[in-house]
Design a protein around this motif. Structure first.
Motif, mmCIF file in Angstrom:
data_model
loop_
_atom_site.group_PDB
_atom_site.id
_atom_site.type_symbol
_atom_site.label_atom_id
_atom_site.label_comp_id
_atom_site.label_asym_id
_atom_site.label_seq_id
_atom_site.Cartn_x
_atom_site.Cartn_y
_atom_site.Cartn_z
ATOM 1 N N PRO A 20 0.786 -1.200 -0.090
ATOM 2 C CA PRO A 20 -0.130 0.082 -0.177
ATOM 3 C C PRO A 20 0.917 1.168 -0.072
ATOM 4 N N LEU A 21 0.324 2.250 -0.667
ATOM 5 C CA LEU A 21 1.135 3.531 -0.601
ATOM 6 C C LEU A 21 0.277 4.846 -0.598
ATOM 7 N N HIS A 22 0.896 5.811 -0.219
ATOM 8 C CA HIS A 22 -0.021 7.093 -0.223
ATOM 9 C C HIS A 22 0.345 7.868 -1.582
ATOM 10 N N GLY A 23 -0.248 8.832 -2.033
ATOM 11 C CA GLY A 23 -0.146 9.463 -3.170
ATOM 12 C C GLY A 23 1.161 10.137 -3.497
ATOM 13 N N TYR A 24 1.678 10.625 -2.501
ATOM 14 C CA TYR A 24 3.077 11.127 -2.738
ATOM 15 C C TYR A 24 4.193 10.163 -2.889
ATOM 16 N N ARG A 27 3.370 8.584 -6.395
ATOM 17 C CA ARG A 27 3.938 9.520 -7.667
ATOM 18 C C ARG A 27 5.402 9.342 -7.690
ATOM 19 N N LYS A 28 6.158 9.292 -6.565
ATOM 20 C CA LYS A 28 7.424 9.269 -6.707
ATOM 21 C C LYS A 28 8.060 7.889 -7.294
ATOM 22 N N ARG A 29 7.390 6.838 -7.102
ATOM 23 C CA ARG A 29 7.731 5.669 -7.543
ATOM 24 C C ARG A 29 7.485 5.420 -9.034
#
Length: 206
Positions: A20-24, A27-29
């Motif tokens: 799971p990831l948050h938006g920031y 986007r970085k990945r």
């Protein structure tokens, strides 16, 4: 445009399949995945996330960030339906998988596929590029009256495709060598011509 959006959504699912990831962070990945030649805007990412949420392929949960502020963030995670969809799409070997944006995204997740899938996509991509080379070389014949810069642009395009053809040929030979080492005795290495003749028939409309 639709193909680019589908490729972006596939990349999002691929990254969320890992964790799971948050938006920031997402986007970085994604920017690392896309490479230096393309930066993803927040607008494009959040449109993709909204489409995936509506389709039930991902969901969002609120997580509290550790620290003094204990700020809450939305974290995106893949659903069971999203995992199934990603698995189906990443193993699709049809002509859409050979195109520029689709191929790059699928190649980034090749570790999730088996040798047969990788070979069919690589061979299809090579077949598509050989078509481009043939058209470019044919269009350059008899062009002595071309503008100098137009000629240079054509030459640059041909050389770029030729480099990718060489790269693909090496990858295909490596995949075949790995497959042979697991399943049986080695055979003759592939060449650009033999790979092209063995590749799936390309869509003539592209």
């Amino acid at each position: 445009m639709a193909r680019k959006a589908a490729s972006l959504e596939l990349a999002v699912l691929g990254l969320l399949h890992e964790s799971p990831l948050h938006g920031y962070e997402l986007r970085k990945r994604l920017n690392l995945l896309l490479g230096w030649g393309r930066l993803l805007s927040y607008g494009s990412l959040y449109h993709a996330l909204k489409r995936l949420l509506r389709a039930g392929l991902i969901n969002e949960v609120t997580a509290t960030t550790p620290g003094v502020s204990r700020r809450q963030r939305i974290v995106y995670q893949i659903t069971a339906a999203g995992q199934q969809y990603f698995g189906e799409q990443i193993t699709d070997t049809g002509p859409a998988a050979w195109e520029d944006d689709s191929f790059n995204m699928r190649f980034a997740f090749f570790s999730r596929t088996d040798t047969e899938v990788r070979l069919r996509i690589l061979e299809g991509r090579l077949s598509r590029l050989q078509e481009r080379l043939d058209r470019a070389r044919h269009s350059g014949r008899g062009g002595s009256g071309d503008d100098r810069y137009l000629s240079e642009l054509r030459r640059h395009s041909i050389e770029s495709v030729e480099r990718e053809v060489t790269w693909l040929t090496d990858l295909i030979n490596a995949e075949r060598a790995t497959d042979r080492s697991l399943d049986g005795p080695p055979g003759a290495p592939a060449t650009e011509d033999t790979i092209t003749s063995a590749a799936p028939a390309a869509d003539a409309t592209t």
